[in-house]
Design a protein around this motif. Structure first.
Motif, mmCIF file in Angstrom:
data_model
loop_
_atom_site.group_PDB
_atom_site.id
_atom_site.type_symbol
_atom_site.label_atom_id
_atom_site.label_comp_id
_atom_site.label_asym_id
_atom_site.label_seq_id
_atom_site.Cartn_x
_atom_site.Cartn_y
_atom_site.Cartn_z
ATOM 1 N N GLU A 64 0.814 -1.214 0.000
ATOM 2 C CA GLU A 64 0.000 0.000 0.000
ATOM 3 C C GLU A 64 0.851 1.269 0.000
ATOM 4 O OE1 GLU A 64 0.235 -1.389 4.376
ATOM 5 O OE2 GLU A 64 0.029 -2.297 2.378
ATOM 6 N N LEU A 65 2.116 1.153 0.399
ATOM 7 C CA LEU A 65 3.002 2.319 0.377
ATOM 8 C C LEU A 65 3.273 2.779 -1.050
ATOM 9 C CD1 LEU A 65 5.583 1.252 3.099
ATOM 10 C CD2 LEU A 65 3.795 2.989 3.331
ATOM 11 N N THR A 66 3.319 1.842 -1.976
ATOM 12 C CA THR A 66 3.508 2.204 -3.380
ATOM 13 C C THR A 66 2.260 2.894 -3.924
ATOM 14 O OG1 THR A 66 5.041 0.366 -3.730
ATOM 15 C CG2 THR A 66 3.999 1.310 -5.685
ATOM 16 N N ASP A 67 1.103 2.338 -3.614
ATOM 17 C CA ASP A 67 -0.153 2.925 -4.099
ATOM 18 C C ASP A 67 -0.359 4.334 -3.548
ATOM 19 O OD1 ASP A 67 -0.600 0.518 -5.379
ATOM 20 O OD2 ASP A 67 -1.839 -0.296 -3.754
ATOM 21 N N GLY A 68 0.030 4.561 -2.301
ATOM 22 C CA GLY A 68 -0.218 5.850 -1.679
ATOM 23 C C GLY A 68 0.977 6.778 -1.650
ATOM 24 N N PHE A 69 2.013 6.463 -2.443
ATOM 25 C CA PHE A 69 3.256 7.228 -2.292
ATOM 26 C C PHE A 69 3.113 8.682 -2.717
ATOM 27 C CE2 PHE A 69 7.565 8.635 -3.470
ATOM 28 C CZ PHE A 69 8.172 8.431 -2.241
ATOM 29 N N ASP A 70 2.297 8.966 -3.711
ATOM 30 C CA ASP A 70 2.141 10.366 -4.121
ATOM 31 C C ASP A 70 1.638 11.216 -2.964
ATOM 32 O OD1 ASP A 70 3.048 9.853 -6.635
ATOM 33 O OD2 ASP A 70 1.065 9.727 -7.567
ATOM 34 N N ARG A 71 0.680 10.682 -2.227
ATOM 35 C CA ARG A 71 0.161 11.416 -1.065
ATOM 36 C C ARG A 71 1.234 11.544 0.011
ATOM 37 N NH1 ARG A 71 -1.369 10.039 3.894
ATOM 38 N NH2 ARG A 71 -1.047 7.844 3.410
ATOM 39 N N ILE A 72 1.926 10.455 0.297
ATOM 40 C CA ILE A 72 2.977 10.471 1.322
ATOM 41 C C ILE A 72 4.053 11.488 0.960
ATOM 42 C CG2 ILE A 72 4.806 9.086 2.394
ATOM 43 C CD1 ILE A 72 2.970 6.618 1.911
ATOM 44 N N ALA A 73 4.478 11.471 -0.302
ATOM 45 C CA ALA A 73 5.537 12.378 -0.740
ATOM 46 C C ALA A 73 5.090 13.832 -0.649
ATOM 47 C CB ALA A 73 5.955 12.036 -2.172
ATOM 48 N N THR A 74 3.839 14.100 -0.991
ATOM 49 C CA THR A 74 3.334 15.472 -0.918
ATOM 50 C C THR A 74 3.464 16.021 0.496
ATOM 51 O OG1 THR A 74 1.784 15.146 -2.741
ATOM 52 C CG2 THR A 74 1.273 16.907 -1.195
#
Length: 881
Positions: free
Chosen positions: A353-363
């Motif tokens: 799930e970290l890959t799927d949500g990485f854009d949000r995490i990175a933001t």
């Protein structure tokens, strides 16, 4: 063996032995008011161990994400401290006990790799047991561990409790001998670096009371149902199976450290080996970076955002320590865009799930780094001023309160304060700083203690729950019920009655009231009976299954056992439904306009009002806000159907249902859909039946609530109509005042603003001309003091501007100009004046008894007393060399 494979084998082993595999709970400890984060594998099972809830399975296994931060300052200094870690565990709730747990642990540890085990050498495994736990000792002997590799240890090492009255018991630990390169021979009691603990088996068999400390308590007796709670450190096992020295060198951490070393040009591990007593500063900083970047990734992945309190503050501190460590290693550019993707790739095999949500995490992460870099710039400026003041005062140490202010108010790291002060030849009052930090921690602990509910505080509620069972909660089905009073509390104490004017908490056998949860405010309404009229002002769930109503008795009395009529205010519920469904519509509109990374991170709604926090960098333009509002209202106009389904959590996720980060869900979840897949979310709130019932929706605000986090606010239904009506009235009033049509207002206002700016510029020009005229007059009246032209005047205009104009008029003459304006005095010198040995900063200090500051050409200070006297005294100080 990769860490993800160790995790898979652990779960597979226990599933094959009848355990239910339970997913890791999110890192934020939402269900436990005593914790910020999950800090042990057993936390999500505490209600089963305490008997608060019946376990849905007799035995379970999990790999739990954990955070421990009490020793965050020690991270990196040794190879053993880390903030994020994973705990493999197996649990029995009154099912098997020691005779089951010990063989299961031994089998997995020693079974060869090719047969699915970890393949540890049985000859290198040591076991410890509690002093008098002969049962565990005999079981290890029977398993094949020789007596010389079994140690008996006391309460400090081998007895477990939660630190409160309740279940407790002895434990047995497994250690692995890493060899003579890591320390002395002799077992865990001799050297716990060489003999590395990798598994702890807790045998909950006693009930304890009178708990004074970890080693001071009274055993009341044996538990009727004995439990097993074990924890095997995943990182510890990975370091053993991968043949590396410590957790920083395993496959989930080392690549981050390596990338940090590449960026900074440093080499890790060349200064300290396995037996080194102290790590080199470069190694410490690289470890801090690796640990903290991984921890930040996992926290943001579970919905935590940087902030100034609670979980957000811990995350912010961790991220800033990582960025600061990179700067100390020599990297001046943005660090997280280089390191966070590496951490993602390390952890994704275990947590896809970290890959799927990485854009949000990175933001979120990148915005926080940008904010901190700004903090460093601002803090450096403040620190420079504090250093200059310290030097002017003749002190050798920066005051503790200045260092603490920088640390506490501005987030400026104390180690950076120490470093910069040292470069300027100053010390820092470290003892005073530590004292202030201790005071702050004491206040924080006192505040946390005051806010804790704790398990014991909820006893009164659990007693009612145990006696009568769960509340028959009918908020989805009806707005009113015939109910019976089960209990009444005042300030947490049970009472039998309440009378007019009392505010009490009431438990009913059944209720139509929605209890506050999921961001939705609780219902309002009434309780009525033959001799009762009361209003319900709040509704909560203090313990799972029990609904508690905060009630103000308006007339009559209330007694335990009374039958009454409970009714939700229908207008209130209508507004609540509109707002909650409106929240889902706004969330879907955000994602449609901004993209899938604009995920909700929190929300709140009450009748007619909603707010929604979401991951996004930068403010929204007016055009974007209008588009979001239009998309939301188009969905309402289309009258999209609103449906509710109950499905398994696995099915809901497969269908793309959105869940709030940090929340824990049951295996069966409630999915609310608006227009099918257009909006599909896990939600327990109350909703309209069709989108058109929301009425209209108007966005009323958009703002920042933290790095990478934005908030939109909106009104719905009748409140939206009232908001728009007020906007219309305001436009009409402005149009009348400006004698313009509403559509002409933007141009009219722009023209007015342009005219105001031009008037301000004209005013500045006029004031400048007046200053120039004054400067000519004052320069011509300069008096000669020892061959120096001196001008001393008072003014009501800009003191510095006038002083500089007079100085320029003096030309090549040696000159001193002093101008007093209000409480400020400016002293400036001509170049020839400084060549004569005069200095503005020296003159201002002599004049103001050491106060004020500047340089040889210009200085400023706070004027006091009579301005004329001040200027005369300055005149007497002019003594050119």
């Amino acid at each position: 063996m990769r860490t993800a494979e160790i995790k898979r084998r652990f779960l597979a082993h226990f599933e094959a032995n009848g355990h239910t595999a339970v997913p890791s709970a999110p890192l934020p400890a939402i269900s436990d008011p005593n914790l910020l984060f999950i800090n042990a594998g057993m936390v999500q099972f505490v209600p089963y161990f305490l008997g608060q809830r019946a376990a849905p399975y007799p035995r379970a296994t999990s790999v739990q994400k954990c955070i421990r931060t009490p020793d965050i300052d020690e991270v990196g200094k040794t190879s053993r401290h880390g903030t994020f870690f994973q705990m493999n565990g197996n649990f029995s709730f009154g099912d098997y006990f020691k005779a089951g747990a010990i063989p299961l642990a031994w089998e997995l540890s020693t079974t060869p790799v090719e047969r699915g085990g970890f393949g540890l050498d049985p000859q290198r495994i040591w076991a410890t047991v509690y002093l008098d736990d002969d049962e565990a000792y005999d079981l290890w002997i029977a398993t094949g561990v020789p007596a010389e590799r079994i140690m008996r240890r006391g309460k400090k090492d081998n007895f477990w409790s939660m630190g409160i009255p309740g279940p407790a018991g002895p434990c047995s630990e497994l250690y692995y001998d890493r060899g003579p390169a890591y320390g002395a021979e002799g077992g865990p009691e001799v050297d716990e670096d060489r003999y590395l603990e990798f598994w702890n088996l807790v045998f909950m068999q006693y009930e304890i009371a009178d708990v004074a400390s970890k080693e001071d308590f009274r055993i009341v007796g044996e538990l009727p149902r004995k439990n097993i709670d074990t924890g095997m450190g995943l990182e510890r096992m990975a370091s053993i199976l991968q043949g590396v020295d410590n957790l920083y060198e395993i496959d989930e951490v080392r690549p981050i450290l390596t990338r940090a070393a590449e960026l900074t040009g440093r080499r890790y591990g060349t200064h300290s080996g396995p037996a080194a007593s102290q790590s080199h500063p470069d190694d410490v900083r690289l470890r801090v970076v690796a640990d903290h970047v991984r921890t930040a990734l996992m926290l943001i992945g579970d919905g935590v955002t940087p902030g100034n309190e609670g979980r957000g503050y811990v995350l912010r501190r961790i991220m800033r320590r990582a960025v600061r460590a990179m700067r100390l290693l020599g990297w001046q550019d943005r660090a997280l865009p280089e390191l966070l993707p590496v951490a993602r790739d390390c952890m994704a095999p275990s947590y896809p799930e970290l890959t799927d949500g990485f854009d949000r995490i990175a933001t979120v992460a990148y915005a926080e780094e940008e904010t901190f870099l700004g903090t460093l710039r601002a803090g450096t400026t403040i620190l420079d001023t504090a250093i200059a003041e310290t030097k002017r005062a003749g002190r050798s140490a920066l005051p503790a309160d200045k260092a603490f202010q920088l640390h506490d108010t501005y987030g400026f790291p104390i180690d950076l304060t120490l470093e910069i002060a040292d470069e300027q030849g100053l010390q820092v009052d470290a003892d005073g700083f530590r004292a202030l930090m201790s005071e702050q921690r004491a206040r924080a602990k006192a505040d946390a203690k005051a806010r804790k509910t704790g398990h014991a505080d909820l006893t009164a509620y659990r007693t009612v729950l145990d006696a009568h069972g769960p509340t028959d909660w009918l908020a989805y089905e009806t707005l009113d019920t015939r109910s019976r009073v089960l209990a009444i509390w005042v300030a947490g104490r049970p009472v039998d009655t309440a009378t007019t004017g009392d505010i009490v908490t009431v438990a009913l056998d059944r209720t139509p009231f929605y209890a506050e949860s999921g961001g939705q405010h609780a219902d309002a309404g009434t309780l009525t009976g033959p001799n009762l009229r009361a209003e319900v002002v709040d509704v909560q769930r203090p313990v799972r299954g029990l609904v508690a109503h905060t009630v103000r008795v308006l007339d009559g009395g209330l007694t335990v056992g009374d039958d009454l009529h409970a009714a939700v205010d229908p207008e209130w519920r209508t507004g609540a439904r509109q707002a909650h469904s409106g929240t889902h519509v706004v969330h879907a509109a955000l994602r449609q306009v901004l993209g899938p990374t604009a995920l909700q991170s929190g929300s709140y709604n009450r009748p007619g009002y909603l707010r929604l926090d979401f991951a996004w960098r930068g403010g929204l333009t007016e055009a974007t806000r209008s588009e979001i509002e239009e998309v939301a209202n188009l969905a309402i106009r289309r009258d999209l159907p609103v449906g509710v389904r109950y499905v398994s959590l696995e099915q809901a996720r497969a269908e793309g249902a959105l869940a709030l980060f940090g929340e824990t869900y049951d295996e069966t979840v409630r999915v609310v859909e608006i227009g099918g897949e257009w909006s599909r979310e896990l939600c327990g709130g109350t909703h309209v039946a069709h989108a058109a019932q929301i009425g209209s929706l108007a966005l009323t605000g958009e703002s920042s609530v933290g790095a990478g986090q934005r908030r939109v606010e909106a009104v719905t239904g009748i409140e939206a109509f009232r908001y728009l009506a007020r906007e219309r009235d305001l436009v009409q009033q402005l149009a009348a005042q400006l004698k313009a049509r509403p559509e002409e207002l933007p141009d009219r206002v722009s023209a007015l603003l342009a005219r105001m700016k031009q008037l301000e510029r004209d005013g500045d020009d006029l004031r400048g001309r007046l200053v120039d005229l004054d400067a000519d007059t004052h320069a011509s009246n300069a008096v000669d003091i020892h061959g120096v032209a001196y001008v001393g005047v008072t003014t009501t205009v800009d003191a510095r501007r006038l002083a500089e104009r007079i100085r320029d008029r003096l030309g090549r003459r040696p000159g001193v100009v002093a101008v007093v304006a209000g409480t400020s005095i400016v002293v400036t010198l001509t170049p020839a004046g400084t060549e004569r040995g005069l200095a503005a900063n020296t003159l201002i200090k002599e004049l103001l008894a050491g106060k004020g500051g500047g340089n040889t050409a210009s200085a400023q200070g706070k004027a006091g007393g009579n301005p004329t006297d001040l200027l005369d005294r300055l005149r007497n100080l002019i003594r050119p060399t």
